[in-house]
Design an enzyme around this catalytic site. Structure first.
Site, PDB file in Angstrom:
ATOM      1  N   ASP A 302       0.594  -0.892   0.039  1.00  0.00           N
ATOM      2  CA  ASP A 302      -0.225   0.053  -0.304  1.00  0.00           C
ATOM      3  C   ASP A 302       0.801   1.436   0.401  1.00  0.00           C
ATOM      4  O   ASP A 302       1.838   1.329   0.798  1.00  0.00           O
ATOM      5  CB  ASP A 302      -0.759   0.008   0.968  1.00  0.00           C
ATOM      6  CG  ASP A 302      -2.295  -0.499   0.878  1.00  0.00           C
ATOM      7  OD1 ASP A 302      -2.557  -0.862  -0.363  1.00  0.00           O
ATOM      8  OD2 ASP A 302      -2.444  -1.503   1.983  1.00  0.00           O
ATOM      9  N   GLU A 343      -0.596  19.099   6.982  1.00  0.00           N
ATOM     10  CA  GLU A 343      -0.567  19.762   6.119  1.00  0.00           C
ATOM     11  C   GLU A 343       0.205  21.344   6.496  1.00  0.00           C
ATOM     12  O   GLU A 343       1.117  21.895   5.839  1.00  0.00           O
ATOM     13  CB  GLU A 343      -1.727  20.380   4.776  1.00  0.00           C
ATOM     14  CG  GLU A 343      -2.139  19.120   4.303  1.00  0.00           C
ATOM     15  CD  GLU A 343      -2.891  17.582   4.920  1.00  0.00           C
ATOM     16  OE1 GLU A 343      -3.442  18.235   5.550  1.00  0.00           O
ATOM     17  OE2 GLU A 343      -3.331  16.931   3.813  1.00  0.00           O
ATOM     18  N   PHE A 370     -10.553  25.329   8.032  1.00  0.00           N
ATOM     19  CA  PHE A 370     -10.597  24.311   7.170  1.00  0.00           C
ATOM     20  C   PHE A 370     -11.480  22.846   7.148  1.00  0.00           C
ATOM     21  O   PHE A 370     -12.162  22.773   7.923  1.00  0.00           O
ATOM     22  CB  PHE A 370      -9.410  23.726   6.542  1.00  0.00           C
ATOM     23  CG  PHE A 370      -9.566  22.378   5.750  1.00  0.00           C
ATOM     24  CD1 PHE A 370      -8.826  22.951   3.789  1.00  0.00           C
ATOM     25  CD2 PHE A 370     -10.023  21.194   5.855  1.00  0.00           C
ATOM     26  CE1 PHE A 370      -9.419  22.412   3.221  1.00  0.00           C
ATOM     27  CE2 PHE A 370      -9.899  20.468   4.587  1.00  0.00           C
ATOM     28  CZ  PHE A 370      -9.836  20.603   3.783  1.00  0.00           C
ATOM     29  N   GLU A 373     -16.520  21.144   2.980  1.00  0.00           N
ATOM     30  CA  GLU A 373     -17.660  22.456   1.880  1.00  0.00           C
ATOM     31  C   GLU A 373     -16.576  23.112   1.471  1.00  0.00           C
ATOM     32  O   GLU A 373     -16.423  23.451   0.352  1.00  0.00           O
ATOM     33  CB  GLU A 373     -18.155  22.722   2.923  1.00  0.00           C
ATOM     34  CG  GLU A 373     -20.017  22.710   2.177  1.00  0.00           C
ATOM     35  CD  GLU A 373     -20.899  22.186   3.043  1.00  0.00           C
ATOM     36  OE1 GLU A 373     -21.734  23.926   2.918  1.00  0.00           O
ATOM     37  OE2 GLU A 373     -21.067  21.644   4.172  1.00  0.00           O
ATOM     38  N   ARG A 375     -13.299  24.086   1.325  1.00  0.00           N
ATOM     39  CA  ARG A 375     -11.759  23.930   0.813  1.00  0.00           C
ATOM     40  C   ARG A 375     -11.391  25.229   0.498  1.00  0.00           C
ATOM     41  O   ARG A 375     -10.288  25.511   0.128  1.00  0.00           O
ATOM     42  CB  ARG A 375     -11.635  22.974   0.221  1.00  0.00           C
ATOM     43  CG  ARG A 375     -12.911  21.504  -0.399  1.00  0.00           C
ATOM     44  CD  ARG A 375     -12.990  21.912  -1.555  1.00  0.00           C
ATOM     45  NE  ARG A 375     -12.895  21.199  -2.819  1.00  0.00           N
ATOM     46  CZ  ARG A 375     -12.486  21.621  -3.637  1.00  0.00           C
ATOM     47  NH1 ARG A 375     -13.896  22.323  -4.380  1.00  0.00           N
ATOM     48  NH2 ARG A 375     -11.741  21.354  -4.743  1.00  0.00           N
ATOM     49  N   LEU A 376     -10.907  26.036   1.820  1.00  0.00           N
ATOM     50  CA  LEU A 376     -11.203  26.840   2.270  1.00  0.00           C
ATOM     51  C   LEU A 376     -10.000  26.965   3.547  1.00  0.00           C
ATOM     52  O   LEU A 376     -10.556  26.657   4.975  1.00  0.00           O
ATOM     53  CB  LEU A 376     -11.101  27.927   1.366  1.00  0.00           C
ATOM     54  CG  LEU A 376     -10.261  29.122   1.331  1.00  0.00           C
ATOM     55  CD1 LEU A 376      -9.142  29.024   0.085  1.00  0.00           C
ATOM     56  CD2 LEU A 376     -11.637  30.696   0.998  1.00  0.00           C
ATOM     57  N   SER A 377      -8.797  27.333   3.873  1.00  0.00           N
ATOM     58  CA  SER A 377      -8.708  28.270   5.687  1.00  0.00           C
ATOM     59  C   SER A 377      -8.119  29.488   5.271  1.00  0.00           C
ATOM     60  O   SER A 377      -7.393  29.842   3.725  1.00  0.00           O
ATOM     61  CB  SER A 377      -8.106  26.787   5.913  1.00  0.00           C
ATOM     62  OG  SER A 377      -6.371  26.455   5.517  1.00  0.00           O
ATOM     63  N   LYS A 388      -5.735  30.168   2.137  1.00  0.00           N
ATOM     64  CA  LYS A 388      -4.910  28.887   1.253  1.00  0.00           C
ATOM     65  C   LYS A 388      -5.988  27.948   0.408  1.00  0.00           C
ATOM     66  O   LYS A 388      -6.440  27.865   1.608  1.00  0.00           O
ATOM     67  CB  LYS A 388      -3.591  28.647   1.577  1.00  0.00           C
ATOM     68  CG  LYS A 388      -3.666  27.820   3.016  1.00  0.00           C
ATOM     69  CD  LYS A 388      -2.254  27.342   3.532  1.00  0.00           C
ATOM     70  CE  LYS A 388      -2.612  26.645   5.100  1.00  0.00           C
ATOM     71  NZ  LYS A 388      -3.489  25.870   5.568  1.00  0.00           N
ATOM     72  N   ASP A 515     -10.105  -5.857   2.159  1.00  0.00           N
ATOM     73  CA  ASP A 515      -9.074  -6.049   1.404  1.00  0.00           C
ATOM     74  C   ASP A 515      -8.934  -7.738   1.516  1.00  0.00           C
ATOM     75  O   ASP A 515      -8.080  -8.730   1.351  1.00  0.00           O
ATOM     76  CB  ASP A 515      -7.988  -5.935   2.588  1.00  0.00           C
ATOM     77  CG  ASP A 515      -7.313  -4.363   2.324  1.00  0.00           C
ATOM     78  OD1 ASP A 515      -8.090  -3.822   1.330  1.00  0.00           O
ATOM     79  OD2 ASP A 515      -7.265  -3.899   2.722  1.00  0.00           O
TER      80      ASP A 515
END
Lengths: 675, 569
Positions: A302, A343, A370, A373, A375-377, A388, A515
């Site tokens: 993986d 991140e 963040f 919905e 997708r921004l902070s 960003k 799996d």
């Protein structure tokens, strides 16, 4: 490993019971499973009878007595080797067994709760376990969420979360709930639970001979028969030359020629191989799986957690024209100051680390966290609105239409995406500053690891849910041989089947219920201890540490197991040459004095020569017990180089060593006037 | 030893080296049923045989059916040959009017030729009619060799095929081997022999008056044709009693060369063909390298031992510079005697151009040891190849584990089943050789058959059973083998050596054919390099040879030290 082994080898807690067990194992009904050592025991008994006759009739009882004694020692050393190997596992099993004594269970029957012994539980029963209780048996959480201490099984003291549904629903009997309450449906009958199987496996009680062990036993039995023919017919051939050979000397010749070294150590090697896995915190459900691990041609790994760290990390700042890198970096740094996601932390680390910016001390006026919905902070600080996030949302935030973005910005975004990275746009109000390159970072050293595997002839295949472009970029960076992008469980299963059709053996690891089919199909399937019950049932190994890189160690252990068998077999057979030169002249020198020319070792007398060969043959078993338990050292250098090295050490060494060894024993025998 | 001697040997090996590839490629094509330049002529004949015998050449057999066909064919061949030998007196082409053979001799001889051994308890020119030689013995010289090639082919296909149950059709393989390989070669070699002066006639013996005025019977017959297939099929049974030492079987140094080349040719080329057919010529060369290693060392050892001479004879006034010339033909000399001795025993040919019993003890030990290694160097046609593969299976198993993988040979995993049958096959030689030798050494009436006392007598017995079980057929001389005991026991040893070996080999083939061929990787044990050649040679010596060391110590080795000490028996 080496220090561990040598310490436990000298550990009286293991050696003393093993010495006792060695005598118990002399029972011919047990020994008959090992033909070489069984023949040795029969011969030892026979020579003992002749010793008694010699005592009664005044024959050379000193000689036959000593030969008989050393033949018995040969058998004992072999059974001792097995007992030591088993003893090391037993100590571990005892510790496990203590955890499961006298468990009780609170069973729910028709809404009522009753307390019963855990041994009375049946599959399908539902039990309640609350904080502080031990879980009475293997099962699945059907209600609740709790932290569980699984150190009894894994040795890892940090608690793990178990909850109903999803991939973290399996619990193991004998582990302790630390918080909250779980409702558990029992999935294994008492005596067949995971810990029970573990105990049985570690103790070797359920040990069945593996395919390769069986094939090797056939070879050893065949050789034993060949030498039996050679020795029995020698009696007739010697009769032609008016030489009467005694049963004692023929027995000595037979036992020294048959492969007692490998015969005596064979089961110890197998047990030690399983034991070595246990030391790596891996439990194999069969020895067959360990052996198959050595044969693996393809590793399915993986991506996340094995090849990469699993988190995207900032790797560079790409400003648009007219913006300095430091400006972009400081804006990104401010925007991430309150961002605790991996991140966000990686942006802080990059800006303060390689660019040397100072940690911002001003407190933001407002923090925009963040969310999936938006997708921004970002933050609002000193009138600046720093954001960003995903490229399209940041562009929308800055009020720029996608088509109006600067050309070099669009190029940078494309460039990052092409290499498998994620572009993170940064804006200050309506001013677009540039992008941060977020990258799936490949673990250091993994590329070398894969190169080593390739040298061993093992292909590595990366399995990922990423799109093919991203997957290809990471695959080339990590140096895997192939990748499976946008992989679904069905893809994996199909890939494995296809490889197997080409005659290849596949190993993979997994943890989720989806799996399970692939784990069952793979030749070596390693389930994570944190995984679901279904995955653990389907796999033939369970990794208690739940570390996906473990697969590589498992392969090495499998190879080591096979190598140890091969090396000691070669050594054992090569030894025969010297033994001939010791015994043949001794047998016939009285009839044909010329044959003393074959006594190249210069052994002092015929009887001393025979006795020395027998003593050497017995002692070499003891001398090799540490090697059998530790295993022949393995280096990933490719088959040809490995063969050359092992052939030199165990083949040529096996040819030469007994010449010196028998000579030394002979010096001791004659110095002590033993014959 | 002389420069000329070594040059002769070097030339011989060079000729072999040059011959192996073209012949091997031809055989690979012909045996696979592909078109060759002979197909226009032989194709219709081949199809005619199938039509006459009711064989469907497209219908393949599993290993068991293949083995049954081999056994049925051999039993039928035995019955026919036994009948011919017993009824010889009533059959045509018997100019000298020889009577039928005694039952035990007929049994021994029939078994001997059906098993490709050609052990001869009889003297050809004083026992056999031309009919028996041509319709009986020579027929088996062809088909017993072809049967060996067939088994080797079945094993070869086991490596080529994946997940298959069929190994080919025995009848087709045997027919092709006879028709496309042995027959054309035999025609060419026979004509060459005629050119070299070997007699080829249906006339009986000629009575001649010698210079001293004595009467002498000079045996004649279809010698050249029989000599050709005797060598090509590694049969070794001579038309005449003293075999290729006789000037009519082997008149010149040149014919001696052709003899050796002919006997090595088909066996060695078949090993090359094996490599070609399994898609790894390197594997074929690796096996050939093992063969060459033993043959060169063996030839060198005999050459050295014979030129070193015999100190006992030197003490009696024989010029030590001559070495040991007892039992040798002056026209061949020691070098070519050594080459012949090593080749005929490394192969399971068994023809001789000198009396092996007259070799020095060490010189005699070499041929005996080469046979005891299992007749794989390169062994009888077919049987040598499959014997070599059995050893290769053992070698990859023992040492292959040392690279940390389940051992593989040419991509086929070697597991318990293969190991079981390989060990069964390997057990046969010690059982037959040592078992019967020890029994003979203990039985007074068997000991009475030996020609010389002391260790040399034991060597005679040991050599006889070694030769029989190895399906070699050469004799040490000295032993009077034409007795019920030896004829029967040697016959049984020959049967064991042939069929108790070939059937497990076919079982291995059946098991391997069913397996998937695993592609090679860097982790695969390499079986075509110098390392493997050394390893395989070591395994052959240790597994094939060690079991016989005690017996050899009591025979030739003791004799050697006795010779050095000047002791006689």
């Amino acid at each position: 490993m080496t220090t561990l082994t040598s310490r436990s080898l000298l550990d009286p807690a293991i050696l003393l019971p093993a010495a006792k067990a060695a005598f118990v194992k002399l029972d011919p009904r047990q020994l008959v499973r090992n033909p070489v050592i069984f023949v040795t025991e029969v011969v030892a008994a026979l020579v003992t009878l002749f010793f008694l006759r010699d005592l009664a009739t005044g024959g050379n009882a000193v000689f036959s007595g000593q030969v008989a004694a050393w033949l018995w020692f040969t058998v004992l050393f072999a059974t001792f080797a097995e007992a030591v190997a088993e003893g090391r596992g037993k100590a571990q099993a005892d510790a496990l067994r203590r955890t499961r004594s006298e468990l009780t269970a609170r069973r729910l029957t028709g809404g009522r709760e009753e307390t019963i012994a855990a041994t009375e539980l049946k599959v399908g029963d539902v039990v309640i376990v609350s904080a502080g209780d031990l879980i009475p048996g293997d099962g699945e959480v059907i209600e609740g969420i709790a932290s569980v201490n699984e150190s009894a099984v894994t040795g890892e003291s940090a608690p793990v979360i178990r909850e109903s549904g999803g991939d973290r629903s399996a619990v193991t009997g004998g582990t302790q709930v630390l918080s909250d309450v779980l409702k558990i449906r029992i999935a294994a009958a008492p005596g067949s639970s995971f810990v029970d199987r573990m105990i049985a496996l570690i103790e070797g009680a359920e040990r069945q001979r593996t395919p390769n062990e069986i094939a090797l036993s056939i070879l050893l039995s065949g050789l034993t028969l060949v030498f039996l023919i050679a020795v029995v017919t020698l009696w007739g051939l010697a009769g032609y030359s008016q030489t009467v050979l005694s049963v004692t000397v023929l027995s000595a010749l037979l036992v020294t020629l048959i492969p007692t070294t490998i015969g005596g150590l064979l089961s110890a090697i197998g047990i030690a191989g399983m034991d070595r896995l246990v030391r790596f915190n891996v439990i194999a459900t069969s020895g067959r799986a360990v052996e198959a691990a050595g044969d693996v041609d393809t590793l399915l790994l993986d991506k996340t957690g094995t090849i990469t760290f699993g988190n995207r990390m900032a790797s560079e700042f790409l400003p648009v024209a007219g913006v300095a890198e430091s400006e972009l970096a400081s804006a990104a740094l401010l925007a991430s100051a309150a961002d605790e996601t991996p991140e966000g932390r990686s942006i802080v680390a990059l800006a303060t680390g390689s660019l040397g910016l100072a940690q911002p001390d001003a407190r933001p006026d407002a923090v925009v966290p963040f969310s999936a919905e938006t997708r921004l902070s970002g933050v609002d600080i000193g009138g600046r609105r720093l954001r960003k996030g995903a490229v399209d949302t940041v562009l929308r935030f800055a009020g720029i239409a996608v088509g109006d973005a600067p050309a070099e910005f669009a190029r940078a975004v494309d460039g990052v995406a092409r290499t498998g990275g994620t572009p993170l746009a940064v804006a200050d109000g309506d001013r677009l500053l540039g992008i941060v390159h977020l990258k799936d970072v490949v673990k250091p050293g993994i590329k070398e690891r894969f190169a080593a595997l390739r040298a061993m002839g093992i292909r590595t295949v990366m399995v990922t849910g990423d799109n093919p472009v991203t997957a290809a970029a990471i695959a080339s960076e990590a140096g895997v041989d192939d990748f499976l992008a946008e992989a679904t469980p069905e893809h994996k299963l199909a890939y494995i089947r296809n490889e197997q059709k080409g005659g290849r053996l596949i190993a993979m690891c997994g943890d989720g219920t989806n799996d399970a089919p692939a784990l069952a199909q793979a030749d070596v399937g390693v389930a994570m201890q944190t995984g679901t019950q279904a995955a653990r049932e389907a796999a033939n190994m369970v990794d208690l540490d739940s570390s996906p890189t473990k697969l590589i160690e498992i392969v090495e252990i499998g190879k080591q197991l096979l190598m140890t068998r091969g090396s000691l077999t070669t050594f054992s057979i090569a030894n025969d040459v010297a033994k001939y030169f010791a015994i043949i002249p001794a047998l016939f020198v009285a009839t044909y004095p010329g044959l003393s020319a074959l006594n190249v070792m210069g052994l002092s007398s015929p009887q001393s020569a025979i006795l020395s060969a027998v003593i050497f043959n017995a002692l070499i078993i003891v001398a090799l017990i540490p090697l059998a338990l530790r295993g022949v050292s393995y280096r990933p250098v490719g088959a040809a180089a490995l063969l050359r090295r092992n052939l030199l050490v165990y083949g040529v060494g096996g040819l030469a060593l007994p010449f010196a060894g028998i000579r030394l024993v002979d010096l001791a025998v004659s110095a002590l006037n033993l014959v | 030893m002389s420069v000329i001697g070594w040059l002769q040997l070097a030339l011989l090996f060079l000729v072999m080296l040059a011959l192996v590839k073209p012949l091997g490629l031809y055989m690979a094509r012909a045996l696979s049923g592909e078109r060759t330049f002979l197909s226009p002529v032989l194709g219709p004949v081949e199809r005619g045989f199938y039509a006459a015998a009711g064989v469907d050449p497209a219908r393949e057999q599993g290993w068991l059916a293949y083995a049954f066909s081999l056994l049925a064919f051999s039993i039928a061949g035995f019955a026919a040959l036994y009948a011919i030998l017993r009824l010889q007196a009533f059959l045509p082409l018997n100019p000298q009017g020889f009577g039928g053979l005694a039952p035990h001799l007929a049994f021994n001889t029939a078994v001997s030729f059906v098993t490709n051994t050609n052990w001869q308890s009889y003297g050809g020119e004083t026992t056999m009619s031309h009919f028996s030689q041509m319709a009986g013995l020579t027929v088996q010289n062809f088909v017993s060799a072809a049967a060996g090639i067939a088994v080797a082919l079945a094993l070869t296909r086991a490596f080529v095929r994946s997940g298959a149950t069929a190994l080919g059709n025995f009848w087709v393989d045997m027919t092709r081997a006879t028709l496309h390989v042995l027959l054309p070669l035999a025609v060419v070699v026979a004509l060459a022999f005629v050119l070299m002066g070997l007699p080829q006639t249906l006339a009986g013996s000629v009575a001649a008056t010698t210079v001293e005025g004595a009467q002498q019977t000079i045996a004649l017959g279809p010698i050249a044709s029989q000599e050709a297939i005797k060598q090509l099929g590694t049969n070794g049974g001579g038309f005449l009693n003293v075999n290729a030492a006789h000037p009519f079987e082997n008149p010149t140094a040149l014919s001696n060369y052709l003899n050796i080349v002919a006997m090595l040719g088909v066996s060695a080329a078949l090993v090359y063909a094996f490599g070609q057919m399994v898609g790894s010529r390197r594997q074929g060369w690796a096996f050939l390298a093992v063969t060459a290693l033993f043959l060169i060392v063996g030839t060198g050892a005999v050459y050295w031992a014979e030129t070193s001479g015999n100190p006992v004879l030197s003490a009696l006034g024989v010029d030590p510079a001559m070495g040991n010339m007892e039992g040798k033909e002056v026209r061949f000399g020691q070098a070519m005697t050594a080459a012949y001795a090593a080749a005929t025993t490394g192969l399971s040919d068994g023809g001789v151009n000198a009396m092996h019993g007259s070799l020095t003890p060490l010189g005699g030990l070499v041929p005996m040891f080469l046979m005891q290694l299992g007749e794989v160097l390169p062994g009888g046609v077919g049987s040598g190849l499959y014997g070599m593969v059995v050893f290769a299976i053992l070698a990859v198993f023992v040492a292959g584990l040392m690279v940390g993988r389940t051992p593989e040979l040419l991509g086929k995993k070697i597991e318990a089943r293969e190991m079981k049958y390989a060990m069964l096959a390997v057990l046969i030689l010690p059982l037959a050789i040592l078992g019967f030798s020890a029994a003979s050494a203990m039985l007074p009436f068997a000991v009475a058959g030996i020609g010389t006392g002391g260790p040399h007598g034991l060597s005679e017995i040991l050599y006889a059973f070694t030769s029989a079980a190895g399906n070699n057929g050469s004799a040490f001389g000295g032993l009077t083998a034409n007795t019920p005991w030896y004829n029967t026991t040697l016959g049984i040893a020959m049967l064991l050596g042939r069929f108790a070996y070939a059937v497990p080999v076919l079982a291995i083939a059946g098991s391997l054919a069913a397996k998937t061929r695993v592609p090679a990787s860097a982790g695969t044990f390499p079986t075509d390099g110098p390392l493997f050649v050394g390893l395989l040679a070591g395994i052959i010596v240790i597994l094939g040879g060690l079991q016989f060391f005690p017996a050899l110590a009591l025979g030739p080795i003791v004799e050697h030290f006795a010779m050095l000490a000047g002791q006689t028996f």
